[in-house]
Design a protein around this motif. Structure first.
Motif, PDB file in Angstrom:
ATOM      1  N   ILE A  60       0.833  -1.204   0.000  1.00  0.00           N
ATOM      2  CA  ILE A  60       0.000   0.000   0.000  1.00  0.00           C
ATOM      3  C   ILE A  60       0.867   1.254   0.000  1.00  0.00           C
ATOM      4  N   ASP A  61       0.435   2.244  -0.758  1.00  0.00           N
ATOM      5  CA  ASP A  61       1.056   3.567  -0.784  1.00  0.00           C
ATOM      6  C   ASP A  61      -0.035   4.615  -0.622  1.00  0.00           C
ATOM      7  N   LEU A  62       0.232   5.612   0.195  1.00  0.00           N
ATOM      8  CA  LEU A  62      -0.617   6.797   0.311  1.00  0.00           C
ATOM      9  C   LEU A  62       0.236   7.981  -0.101  1.00  0.00           C
ATOM     10  N   GLU A  63      -0.221   8.729  -1.103  1.00  0.00           N
ATOM     11  CA  GLU A  63       0.605   9.817  -1.631  1.00  0.00           C
ATOM     12  C   GLU A  63      -0.205  11.089  -1.819  1.00  0.00           C
ATOM     13  N   ASP A  64       0.374  12.208  -1.411  1.00  0.00           N
ATOM     14  CA  ASP A  64      -0.142  13.542  -1.706  1.00  0.00           C
ATOM     15  C   ASP A  64       0.320  13.849  -3.123  1.00  0.00           C
ATOM     16  N   THR A  65      -0.578  13.698  -4.107  1.00  0.00           N
ATOM     17  CA  THR A  65      -0.163  13.832  -5.512  1.00  0.00           C
ATOM     18  C   THR A  65       0.119  15.272  -5.915  1.00  0.00           C
ATOM     19  N   GLU A  66      -0.455  16.223  -5.196  1.00  0.00           N
ATOM     20  CA  GLU A  66      -0.202  17.637  -5.503  1.00  0.00           C
ATOM     21  C   GLU A  66       1.260  17.993  -5.257  1.00  0.00           C
ATOM     22  N   ASN A  67       1.830  17.406  -4.207  1.00  0.00           N
ATOM     23  CA  ASN A  67       3.190  17.746  -3.804  1.00  0.00           C
ATOM     24  C   ASN A  67       4.178  16.592  -3.987  1.00  0.00           C
ATOM     25  N   ASN A  68       3.726  15.500  -4.636  1.00  0.00           N
ATOM     26  CA  ASN A  68       4.575  14.322  -4.835  1.00  0.00           C
ATOM     27  C   ASN A  68       5.216  13.863  -3.529  1.00  0.00           C
ATOM     28  N   TYR A  69       4.403  13.802  -2.470  1.00  0.00           N
ATOM     29  CA  TYR A  69       4.896  13.431  -1.153  1.00  0.00           C
ATOM     30  C   TYR A  69       4.304  12.084  -0.741  1.00  0.00           C
ATOM     31  N   LEU A  70       5.148  11.105  -0.515  1.00  0.00           N
ATOM     32  CA  LEU A  70       4.719   9.783  -0.086  1.00  0.00           C
ATOM     33  C   LEU A  70       4.479   9.808   1.421  1.00  0.00           C
ATOM     34  N   LEU A  71       3.208   9.694   1.820  1.00  0.00           N
ATOM     35  CA  LEU A  71       2.832   9.748   3.229  1.00  0.00           C
ATOM     36  C   LEU A  71       3.069   8.425   3.932  1.00  0.00           C
ATOM     37  N   PHE A  72       2.849   7.327   3.205  1.00  0.00           N
ATOM     38  CA  PHE A  72       2.977   6.010   3.818  1.00  0.00           C
ATOM     39  C   PHE A  72       3.216   4.983   2.726  1.00  0.00           C
ATOM     40  N   SER A  73       4.085   4.027   3.011  1.00  0.00           N
ATOM     41  CA  SER A  73       4.345   2.935   2.086  1.00  0.00           C
ATOM     42  C   SER A  73       4.766   1.710   2.884  1.00  0.00           C
ATOM     43  N   GLU A  74       4.119   0.588   2.617  1.00  0.00           N
ATOM     44  CA  GLU A  74       4.502  -0.640   3.300  1.00  0.00           C
ATOM     45  C   GLU A  74       4.135  -1.834   2.435  1.00  0.00           C
ATOM     46  N   ASN A  75       4.984  -2.824   2.432  1.00  0.00           N
ATOM     47  CA  ASN A  75       4.733  -4.063   1.714  1.00  0.00           C
ATOM     48  C   ASN A  75       4.231  -5.116   2.691  1.00  0.00           C
ATOM     49  N   GLY A  76       3.367  -6.002   2.216  1.00  0.00           N
ATOM     50  CA  GLY A  76       2.872  -7.088   3.045  1.00  0.00           C
ATOM     51  C   GLY A  76       1.945  -6.646   4.151  1.00  0.00           C
ATOM     52  N   LYS A  77       1.220  -5.547   3.933  1.00  0.00           N
ATOM     53  CA  LYS A  77       0.303  -5.022   4.949  1.00  0.00           C
ATOM     54  C   LYS A  77      -0.992  -5.822   4.919  1.00  0.00           C
ATOM     55  N   GLY A  78      -1.576  -6.078   6.073  1.00  0.00           N
ATOM     56  CA  GLY A  78      -2.818  -6.820   6.107  1.00  0.00           C
ATOM     57  C   GLY A  78      -3.730  -6.385   7.228  1.00  0.00           C
ATOM     58  N   ALA A  79      -3.394  -5.283   7.886  1.00  0.00           N
ATOM     59  CA  ALA A  79      -4.180  -4.846   9.040  1.00  0.00           C
ATOM     60  C   ALA A  79      -4.194  -3.325   9.104  1.00  0.00           C
ATOM     61  N   ASP A  80      -4.956  -2.801  10.055  1.00  0.00           N
ATOM     62  CA  ASP A  80      -5.050  -1.358  10.253  1.00  0.00           C
ATOM     63  C   ASP A  80      -3.675  -0.771  10.571  1.00  0.00           C
ATOM     64  N   GLU A  81      -3.512   0.490  10.238  1.00  0.00           N
ATOM     65  CA  GLU A  81      -2.323   1.239  10.647  1.00  0.00           C
ATOM     66  C   GLU A  81      -2.799   2.284  11.644  1.00  0.00           C
ATOM     67  N   LEU A  82      -2.413   2.121  12.892  1.00  0.00           N
ATOM     68  CA  LEU A  82      -2.910   2.963  13.972  1.00  0.00           C
ATOM     69  C   LEU A  82      -2.063   4.225  14.136  1.00  0.00           C
ATOM     70  N   PRO A  83      -2.607   5.262  14.774  1.00  0.00           N
ATOM     71  CA  PRO A  83      -1.898   6.534  14.884  1.00  0.00           C
ATOM     72  C   PRO A  83      -0.507   6.434  15.495  1.00  0.00           C
ATOM     73  N   ASN A  84      -0.320   5.556  16.477  1.00  0.00           N
ATOM     74  CA  ASN A  84       0.995   5.505  17.126  1.00  0.00           C
ATOM     75  C   ASN A  84       2.066   4.866  16.251  1.00  0.00           C
ATOM     76  N   SER A  85       1.655   4.208  15.163  1.00  0.00           N
ATOM     77  CA  SER A  85       2.657   3.599  14.286  1.00  0.00           C
ATOM     78  C   SER A  85       2.684   4.225  12.889  1.00  0.00           C
ATOM     79  N   PHE A  86       1.744   5.099  12.573  1.00  0.00           N
ATOM     80  CA  PHE A  86       1.735   5.768  11.270  1.00  0.00           C
ATOM     81  C   PHE A  86       2.879   6.770  11.238  1.00  0.00           C
TER      82      PHE A  86
END
Length: 103
Positions: free
Chosen positions: A43-69
């Protein structure tokens, strides 16, 4: 406030918000639509306006909680948010819901 970016494909795909997401992205949830268990994906989350990768992880299968984002720091988005899923086997159909604090 939550923005649901739903990709109705079983397998890989990408979806983008139609409006700008101006705020602090803090977490996302993986909600199974059908099936149970874990079906890992990249999964990748990207701000496309600014070409900024907010989050990227391989093999994800669960929620991403605030303390680990991004080690608890979250990420700031100032434009369209793109969510991309790759390498998903498609065994489970799921929705990814991205949560952010609007600014």
């Amino acid at each position: 406030m939550a923005v649901a970016v739903i990709d109705h494909q079983r397998g890989d795909g990408a979806a983008s918000t139609t409006a700008d997401v101006i705020g602090h992205v803090t977490q996302f949830a993986v909600n199974n639509v059908d099936g149970s268990g874990v079906d890992p994906f990249d999964i990748d989350l990207e701000d496309t306006e600014n070409n900024y990768l907010l989050f990227s992880e391989n093999g994800k299968g669960a929620d991403e909680l605030p303390n680990s984002f991004r080690n608890g720091g979250g990420g700031y988005c100032r434009g369209p948010l793109q969510l991309t899923v790759d390498n998903h086997l498609g065994i489970i159909n799921f929705n990814v819901i991205v949560y952010y604090v609007r600014m």
